[in-house]
Motif scaffolding. Structure first.
Motif, PDB file in Angstrom:
ATOM      1  N   ASN A  20       0.825  -1.209   0.000  1.00 56.65           N
ATOM      2  CA  ASN A  20       0.000   0.000   0.000  1.00 56.65           C
ATOM      3  C   ASN A  20       0.861   1.261   0.000  1.00 56.65           C
ATOM      4  O   ASN A  20       0.498   2.272  -0.604  1.00 56.65           O
ATOM      5  N   GLU A  21       2.003   1.186   0.679  1.00 53.93           N
ATOM      6  CA  GLU A  21       2.911   2.337   0.678  1.00 53.93           C
ATOM      7  C   GLU A  21       3.590   2.481  -0.678  1.00 53.93           C
ATOM      8  O   GLU A  21       3.857   3.596  -1.138  1.00 53.93           O
ATOM      9  N   CYS A  22       3.874   1.368  -1.346  1.00 55.42           N
ATOM     10  CA  CYS A  22       4.402   1.429  -2.716  1.00 55.42           C
ATOM     11  C   CYS A  22       3.407   2.153  -3.616  1.00 55.42           C
ATOM     12  O   CYS A  22       3.796   2.989  -4.447  1.00 55.42           O
ATOM     13  N   ILE A  23       2.125   1.844  -3.440  1.00 57.73           N
ATOM     14  CA  ILE A  23       1.079   2.497  -4.235  1.00 57.73           C
ATOM     15  C   ILE A  23       1.012   3.986  -3.916  1.00 57.73           C
ATOM     16  O   ILE A  23       0.947   4.828  -4.816  1.00 57.73           O
ATOM     17  N   ARG A  24       1.054   4.329  -2.621  1.00 63.13           N
ATOM     18  CA  ARG A  24       0.962   5.751  -2.242  1.00 63.13           C
ATOM     19  C   ARG A  24       2.085   6.567  -2.857  1.00 63.13           C
ATOM     20  O   ARG A  24       1.849   7.605  -3.488  1.00 63.13           O
ATOM     21  N   ILE A  25       3.334   6.095  -2.666  1.00 65.81           N
ATOM     22  CA  ILE A  25       4.481   6.870  -3.150  1.00 65.81           C
ATOM     23  C   ILE A  25       4.576   6.810  -4.669  1.00 65.81           C
ATOM     24  O   ILE A  25       4.849   7.824  -5.332  1.00 65.81           O
ATOM     25  N   GLY A  26       4.339   5.638  -5.264  1.00 65.53           N
ATOM     26  CA  GLY A  26       4.388   5.533  -6.723  1.00 65.53           C
ATOM     27  C   GLY A  26       3.363   6.429  -7.390  1.00 65.53           C
ATOM     28  O   GLY A  26       3.663   7.134  -8.368  1.00 65.53           O
ATOM     29  N   ASN A  27       2.136   6.449  -6.851  1.00 61.65           N
ATOM     30  CA  ASN A  27       1.090   7.313  -7.406  1.00 61.65           C
ATOM     31  C   ASN A  27       1.434   8.788  -7.236  1.00 61.65           C
ATOM     32  O   ASN A  27       1.213   9.601  -8.141  1.00 61.65           O
ATOM     33  N   LEU A  28       1.977   9.142  -6.062  1.00 61.71           N
ATOM     34  CA  LEU A  28       2.344  10.535  -5.809  1.00 61.71           C
ATOM     35  C   LEU A  28       3.448  10.988  -6.759  1.00 61.71           C
ATOM     36  O   LEU A  28       3.398  12.095  -7.311  1.00 61.71           O
ATOM     37  N   MET A  29       4.449  10.131  -6.976  1.00 61.63           N
ATOM     38  CA  MET A  29       5.516  10.476  -7.918  1.00 61.63           C
ATOM     39  C   MET A  29       4.969  10.680  -9.326  1.00 61.63           C
ATOM     40  O   MET A  29       5.364  11.611 -10.041  1.00 61.63           O
ATOM     41  N   ALA A  30       4.060   9.806  -9.729  1.00 60.22           N
ATOM     42  CA  ALA A  30       3.458   9.924 -11.058  1.00 60.22           C
ATOM     43  C   ALA A  30       2.671  11.225 -11.187  1.00 60.22           C
ATOM     44  O   ALA A  30       2.790  11.951 -12.188  1.00 60.22           O
ATOM     45  N   ASP A  31       1.869  11.530 -10.178  1.00 61.03           N
ATOM     46  CA  ASP A  31       1.061  12.751 -10.207  1.00 61.03           C
ATOM     47  C   ASP A  31       1.947  13.996 -10.254  1.00 61.03           C
ATOM     48  O   ASP A  31       1.649  14.964 -10.973  1.00 61.03           O
ATOM     49  N   GLU A  32       3.038  13.977  -9.496  1.00 64.97           N
ATOM     50  CA  GLU A  32       3.956  15.114  -9.507  1.00 64.97           C
ATOM     51  C   GLU A  32       4.655  15.253 -10.855  1.00 64.97           C
ATOM     52  O   GLU A  32       4.853  16.355 -11.364  1.00 64.97           O
ATOM     53  N   ALA A  33       5.042  14.123 -11.453  1.00 63.13           N
ATOM     54  CA  ALA A  33       5.690  14.169 -12.769  1.00 63.13           C
ATOM     55  C   ALA A  33       4.751  14.781 -13.804  1.00 63.13           C
ATOM     56  O   ALA A  33       5.158  15.647 -14.600  1.00 63.13           O
ATOM     57  N   LEU A  34       3.506  14.356 -13.801  1.00 63.36           N
ATOM     58  CA  LEU A  34       2.547  14.897 -14.770  1.00 63.36           C
ATOM     59  C   LEU A  34       2.233  16.366 -14.484  1.00 63.36           C
ATOM     60  O   LEU A  34       2.005  17.153 -15.414  1.00 63.36           O
ATOM     61  N   ARG A  35       2.235  16.744 -13.203  1.00 63.59           N
ATOM     62  CA  ARG A  35       2.039  18.165 -12.872  1.00 63.59           C
ATOM     63  C   ARG A  35       3.200  19.008 -13.376  1.00 63.59           C
ATOM     64  O   ARG A  35       3.001  20.089 -13.949  1.00 63.59           O
TER      65      ARG A  35
END
Length: 396
Positions: free
Chosen positions: A235-250
């Motif tokens: 679940n923490e892999c999902i949290r950080i992976g998703n956050l990194m992806a969202d920041e990259a797209l931002r």
């Protein structure tokens, strides 16, 4: 993209210690390739879900790739600590837990990914950007605030066909250790990179690639909880992976499409002394080394570094895990407003720290022991800055 998840539960490696036999899998491992062409210049950037990928393996893939000069093929790793042992670390008796048949298969998959990408070249426009990635993503385990918060993003966007205007690929460059699960969870896994890929692709960013940066000593995923414990689960892999992806797209969203961007690629061979007896033993006794090479001189080793200009972005590779201060120093001297560092690329020679830091603090005992030696960081800095000075600047 080529999936390289092993069918069997073969030993995984998180560093110099004894590989661990896993009990399961979580997510898939991949080799991901992005091929860029402009005029007579072709470059391949490959990201492999593994701890490290020695040049012994990378060069075998390069021989199977047609249409791209071997020195223009950059092969790096995400540095997940939950993948099969690719270093083939030998123990004191010279035995290894690495699955050589699996590694042979991966060599072919890497080449196949590049050849496939090369066969599917299409016109694209280019966007590049560097910005601060915000949120609870990473920290320096040794000194919490001493890490690079900048994330670099390169995005190729289709200009023709039914997908015109949509991203073909999004490359993320950021410094962190994907070791949320590590070997202790006994799972074969891409760690945070798996959810990162999925999120980018779900949001229409095309194929996602992650290239690590100067994450040594010890920039890692920020899994800290308020109770002093850590959230080391999927679940923490999902949290950080998703956050990194969202920041990259931002970060890439507001970047302007570049008009007629240049593509430049150069390579340079540099040499490091091998002062560490442990590293000498590992390099000499690895089953990946040919019998002819095993009779060579293991007091020094040569490696290749690359410098790329991709429009406004400039990239220089690091053949190991450079500490953050080395990364900051090199970035500061790059001829660009958008500096990218591809760590653990073309080779993976352990930690690279300055001579001032080497064996100077108890906290650095491990990174010093698993370094080639005291001068590795300084030699890299000197050669990198010379390389940068000799090369053209990225576009403004």
């Amino acid at each position: 993209v080529r999936k390289i998840t092993p069918e069997e539960l073969i030993p995984i490696s998180g560093g110099m210690g004894t590989p661990v036999t896993p009990t399961g899998k979580k997510g898939d491992l991949f080799a991901r390739a992005l091929v860029l062409e402009k005029g007579n210049t072709r470059v391949a950037i490959v990201s492999i879900d593994n701890l490290g990928w020695p040049a012994y393996l990378g060069d075998r893939s390069r021989k199977l790739i047609k249409g791209i000069a071997p020195e223009n093929i950059l092969i790096g790793v995400t540095h997940t600590h939950s993948a099969p042992d690719a270093y083939a670390f030998p123990d004191e008796q010279g035995n290894t837990a690495a699955d050589l048949k699996y590694l042979d298969w991966c060599v072919k998959q890497v080449a196949d990914a590049v050849n496939d990408a090369l066969s599917k070249l299409e016109p694209v426009s280019l966007k590049t950007a560097v910005g601060e990635a915000k949120g609870k993503i990473a920290y320096n385990y040794y000194a919490p605030e001493l890490y690079d918060r900048r994330m670099g993003v390169i995005q190729a966007i289709a200009t023709t066909g039914k997908n015109a205007g949509k991203p073909v690929a999004t490359l993320i460059n950021y410094a962190t250790h994907p070791e949320i699960l590590g070997t202790s969870r006994k799972l074969i896994s891409p760690d945070l990179c798996g959810p990162l890929y999925d999120r980018i692709e779900e949001k229409g960013g095309g194929v996602a690639l992650f290239m690590n940066s100067a994450q040594g000593g010890m920039v890692t995923a920020d899994t800290r909880l308020e109770n002093g414990k850590e959230a080391n689960d999927w679940n923490e892999c999902i949290r950080i992976g998703n956050l990194m992806a969202d920041e990259a797209l931002r970060i890439i969203e507001t970047a302007q499409t570049q008009e007629n961007p240049e593509l430049y690629c150069a390579s340079k061979t540099i040499e490091f002394p091998i002062e560490s007896e442990i590293m000498q033993f590992v390099l000499k006794n690895s089953p990946l080394v040919s019998s002819e090479e095993r009779n060579g001189d293991f007091t020094k080793i040569k490696t290749r570094i690359n410098l790329l200009n991709i429009g406004k972005a400039q990239v220089i590779t690091i053949p190991g895990e450079a500490l953050p201060n080395i990364g900051f120093y090199v970035k500061r001297h790059m001829k660009t407003g958008q500096p990218f560092l591809f760590g653990l690329t073309n080779d993976a020679f352990g930690y690279m720290l300055s001579k001032e830091d080497f064996n100077s603090f108890e906290r650095y005992n491990y990174v010093s022991r698993t370094s080639l030696g005291e001068m590795t960081g300084e030699i890299y800095e000197t050669e990198a800055l010379k390389f940068i000075a000799e090369s053209p600047a990225a576009a403004k």
